[in-house]
Scaffold this motif. Sequence first.
Motif, PDB file in Angstrom:
ATOM      1  N   UNK B 276     -79.064  18.030 -44.530  1.00  0.00           N
ATOM      2  CA  UNK B 276     -79.363  18.956 -45.630  1.00  0.00           C
ATOM      3  C   UNK B 276     -78.341  18.845 -46.747  1.00  0.00           C
ATOM      4  N   UNK B 277     -78.836  18.938 -47.972  1.00  0.00           N
ATOM      5  CA  UNK B 277     -77.947  18.927 -49.137  1.00  0.00           C
ATOM      6  C   UNK B 277     -78.076  20.224 -49.942  1.00  0.00           C
ATOM      7  N   UNK B 278     -79.134  20.973 -49.685  1.00  0.00           N
ATOM      8  CA  UNK B 278     -79.387  22.174 -50.481  1.00  0.00           C
ATOM      9  C   UNK B 278     -79.931  21.872 -51.866  1.00  0.00           C
ATOM     10  N   UNK B 279     -80.189  20.597 -52.147  1.00  0.00           N
ATOM     11  CA  UNK B 279     -80.611  20.189 -53.497  1.00  0.00           C
ATOM     12  C   UNK B 279     -82.096  19.847 -53.500  1.00  0.00           C
ATOM     13  N   UNK B 280     -82.785  20.285 -54.553  1.00  0.00           N
ATOM     14  CA  UNK B 280     -84.196  19.943 -54.751  1.00  0.00           C
ATOM     15  C   UNK B 280     -84.251  18.576 -55.447  1.00  0.00           C
ATOM     16  N   UNK B 281     -84.634  17.553 -54.697  1.00  0.00           N
ATOM     17  CA  UNK B 281     -84.557  16.184 -55.215  1.00  0.00           C
ATOM     18  C   UNK B 281     -85.427  15.989 -56.457  1.00  0.00           C
ATOM     19  N   UNK B 282     -86.602  16.591 -56.463  1.00  0.00           N
ATOM     20  CA  UNK B 282     -87.482  16.383 -57.624  1.00  0.00           C
ATOM     21  C   UNK B 282     -86.875  16.974 -58.897  1.00  0.00           C
ATOM     22  N   UNK B 283     -86.280  18.154 -58.787  1.00  0.00           N
ATOM     23  CA  UNK B 283     -85.592  18.741 -59.954  1.00  0.00           C
ATOM     24  C   UNK B 283     -84.388  17.889 -60.352  1.00  0.00           C
ATOM     25  N   UNK B 284     -83.697  17.369 -59.363  1.00  0.00           N
ATOM     26  CA  UNK B 284     -82.537  16.524 -59.651  1.00  0.00           C
ATOM     27  C   UNK B 284     -82.964  15.239 -60.362  1.00  0.00           C
ATOM     28  N   UNK B 285     -84.114  14.696 -59.969  1.00  0.00           N
ATOM     29  CA  UNK B 285     -84.613  13.490 -60.645  1.00  0.00           C
ATOM     30  C   UNK B 285     -84.936  13.794 -62.107  1.00  0.00           C
ATOM     31  N   UNK B 286     -85.468  14.984 -62.364  1.00  0.00           N
ATOM     32  CA  UNK B 286     -85.705  15.383 -63.763  1.00  0.00           C
ATOM     33  C   UNK B 286     -84.387  15.424 -64.537  1.00  0.00           C
ATOM     34  N   UNK B 287     -83.353  15.965 -63.918  1.00  0.00           N
ATOM     35  CA  UNK B 287     -82.043  16.025 -64.583  1.00  0.00           C
ATOM     36  C   UNK B 287     -81.488  14.619 -64.820  1.00  0.00           C
ATOM     37  N   UNK B 288     -81.716  13.719 -63.863  1.00  0.00           N
ATOM     38  CA  UNK B 288     -81.229  12.337 -64.007  1.00  0.00           C
ATOM     39  C   UNK B 288     -81.941  11.644 -65.167  1.00  0.00           C
ATOM     40  N   UNK B 289     -83.235  11.896 -65.282  1.00  0.00           N
ATOM     41  CA  UNK B 289     -83.987  11.293 -66.397  1.00  0.00           C
ATOM     42  C   UNK B 289     -83.537  11.893 -67.730  1.00  0.00           C
ATOM     43  N   UNK B 290     -83.217  13.178 -67.714  1.00  0.00           N
ATOM     44  CA  UNK B 290     -82.661  13.814 -68.920  1.00  0.00           C
ATOM     45  C   UNK B 290     -81.324  13.164 -69.300  1.00  0.00           C
ATOM     46  N   UNK B 291     -80.475  12.916 -68.305  1.00  0.00           N
ATOM     47  CA  UNK B 291     -79.179  12.265 -68.576  1.00  0.00           C
ATOM     48  C   UNK B 291     -79.401  10.914 -69.252  1.00  0.00           C
ATOM     49  N   UNK B 292     -80.395  10.202 -68.772  1.00  0.00           N
ATOM     50  CA  UNK B 292     -80.702   8.884 -69.326  1.00  0.00           C
ATOM     51  C   UNK B 292     -81.192   9.005 -70.773  1.00  0.00           C
ATOM     52  N   UNK B 293     -82.020   9.997 -71.031  1.00  0.00           N
ATOM     53  CA  UNK B 293     -82.486  10.191 -72.415  1.00  0.00           C
ATOM     54  C   UNK B 293     -81.313  10.566 -73.313  1.00  0.00           C
ATOM     55  N   UNK B 294     -80.417  11.388 -72.809  1.00  0.00           N
ATOM     56  CA  UNK B 294     -79.286  11.849 -73.621  1.00  0.00           C
ATOM     57  C   UNK B 294     -78.368  10.685 -74.004  1.00  0.00           C
ATOM     58  N   UNK B 295     -78.043   9.821 -73.040  1.00  0.00           N
ATOM     59  CA  UNK B 295     -77.124   8.720 -73.376  1.00  0.00           C
ATOM     60  C   UNK B 295     -77.858   7.581 -74.084  1.00  0.00           C
ATOM     61  N   UNK B 296     -79.173   7.535 -73.934  1.00  0.00           N
ATOM     62  CA  UNK B 296     -79.948   6.552 -74.699  1.00  0.00           C
ATOM     63  C   UNK B 296     -79.918   5.139 -74.143  1.00  0.00           C
ATOM     64  N   UNK B 297     -79.547   4.982 -72.898  1.00  0.00           N
ATOM     65  CA  UNK B 297     -79.619   3.659 -72.272  1.00  0.00           C
ATOM     66  C   UNK B 297     -79.834   3.844 -70.773  1.00  0.00           C
ATOM     67  N   UNK B 298     -80.289   2.785 -70.088  1.00  0.00           N
ATOM     68  CA  UNK B 298     -80.544   2.941 -68.651  1.00  0.00           C
ATOM     69  C   UNK B 298     -79.269   3.292 -67.895  1.00  0.00           C
ATOM     70  N   UNK B 299     -79.400   4.158 -66.923  1.00  0.00           N
ATOM     71  CA  UNK B 299     -78.277   4.520 -66.055  1.00  0.00           C
ATOM     72  C   UNK B 299     -78.585   3.999 -64.652  1.00  0.00           C
ATOM     73  N   UNK B 300     -77.540   3.766 -63.849  1.00  0.00           N
ATOM     74  CA  UNK B 300     -77.730   2.966 -62.640  1.00  0.00           C
ATOM     75  C   UNK B 300     -78.545   3.579 -61.500  1.00  0.00           C
ATOM     76  N   UNK B 301     -78.644   4.895 -61.408  1.00  0.00           N
ATOM     77  CA  UNK B 301     -79.343   5.491 -60.250  1.00  0.00           C
ATOM     78  C   UNK B 301     -80.713   4.869 -60.023  1.00  0.00           C
TER      79      UNK B 301
END
Lengths: 318, 318
Positions: B276-301
């Motif tokens: 268990x991590x206590x984290x909602x993976x689908x919401x976290x994936x949305x945040x990861x995609x947001x991070x990618x949009x913010x920096x404007x280039x592909x991120x490694x995850x």
Amino acid sequence: MSLPSRITINEEGPREGFQIEPGPIPTADKIALVDALSETGLTHIQVCSFVNPKKVPGMADADAIACGIKRKPGVQYTGLWLNEKGLDRAIANGCLDIIGKMSLTVSVEFLRQNQNVTHEENLALMRRLRDAYIDRNIPIDRVMVMSAFGCNFQGDVSPDDVLARVADLVEMAAERDMAIPMLSLADTMGWATPERIKRMLGAVRDRYPDLPLNLHLHDTRGLGIANAYAGLEMGVANFDTSVAGLGGCPFAGHKGAAGNVCTEDLVFMCEEMGIETGVDLDKLLDAALLAERIVGHPLPGMVKRGGSLSAKRKEIAA
Amino acid sequence: MSLPSRITINEEGPREGFQIEPGPIPTADKIALVDALSETGLTHIQVCSFVNPKKVPGMADADAIACGIKRKPGVQYTGLWLNEKGLDRAIANGCLDIIGKMSLTVSVEFLRQNQNVTHEENLALMRRLRDAYIDRNIPIDRVMVMSAFGCNFQGDVSPDDVLARVADLVEMAAERDMAIPMLSLADTMGWATPERIKRMLGAVRDRYPDLPLNLHLHDTRGLGIANAYAGLEMGVANFDTSVAGLGGCPFAGHKGAAGNVCTEDLVFMCEEMGIETGVDLDKLLDAALLAERIVGHPLPGMVKRGGSLSAKRKEIAA
């Protein structure tokens, strides 16, 4: 189990990568990559696939690639085929080592989408391929179970599912007194985790304790290298990999499908853990950078960016 | 050791990423990422660093970030500082949870290049920080050993090197009757392998069997997730990670330096292995995609590309 002292790597990057890259990649570049890989110490390189050029246009020049490479003594150069027609083309080509494989797939739905055949039709096809290998004195080096850890179309896979396919393959081989030199489990769609690797390999080894094992891992969900480590912990000493992480499976029904676990990252991990690979990492990193220049976009392998530690140690000592 | 049943994740992506991205990234975007992370179930988020804005221009807006986020109850929001001046700024800011850390570095050469101080000066600095924490009733949550697995400037690191730094930290804490809630080993420059993780953690645990351990892993040479798995196998239940793999250490003297092991890839691996991590993976994936949009280039995850398996299982069941 303890870690193996040495592993063997089957480099599948050229075939994997040129199959999926939008391209077109000049034939000379494809040959240049194989020639660079030949100088690294790798002993098994899959060069191209003899598949339908209408479905896989990046492999329309398979014959020219196969005959254009500079063969290095001691290296096995192979091609991939999915049926007798492909095998006939590979034999007619005459430039590669002809090594047979037989593969079955856990997921019947993947089989339908990937090759448009049923499990029974696939069994019949594999029996015909087996007979062709025997009749033409073609050695086989392995049998494979595809989608052995899960499937995008069918979901989770149990050890019993995998054991059933292995039993099919063992039976097929026994029918013609064919020896099975190795069993490969393929994580075709990136469903494996380190714990699934251990559970599945454990179940197979309980049933077939003397059968050498190979892992064919895709890095679709980022666990490729952790899965490889779990395989090493289980004593696996044979891995399919892809230089720079080239590739992806065009038939996995999945736009995010990634290539095999990256060759140089696996070599780096093994060498740093005292496991011999026979590969010169610095030469391999050059080949990985060449692959990146050829495809014209960043490729996933990390050590080609981060650099080897042997290079750092030399810098520090100087 | 068996795998832990549950882990705690310290999300360091915002601080890591905004520190190194060439930017400039609008403050509102930095806040938006933290706010998205707050909705995922993560309980520890490092939001910014109070460091010299001339050296780290991406963190010049640290105060505005810290006070702009929408605090979610139950989530700890922290900042990073390297010295008393930074601590003073964090306290003056008033918007974050003030949690102390003390860190020493195995490599004196890294310390010199990174912070321009000697080991002795660093010890003195940490004693002053320790006293400041005690005098102001600031809890500490960990002590850290940096470059605990190797160093680009100094080379390989032995368990004895690490144990010597841990002993320094234990001594410093004992001088003021300060409890050490956790010890973090940081692979600051990506020298760890799974076997080095096991050897180092084993040596520390032999000496300090009751001290909870954290791993702070960078993915510079692609082994981050395999190293995390090795940590899990050793029972480690606390990890520093970075959403989408944001970041890299601007002071590691190394252009290929990568961010922390990717949060969503670690969450994916753990959840798929029953941890268990206590984290909602689908919401976290949305945040990861947001991070990618913010920096404007592909991120490694990778999981943000490959997709979660829970999503696949739902598709298949439907």
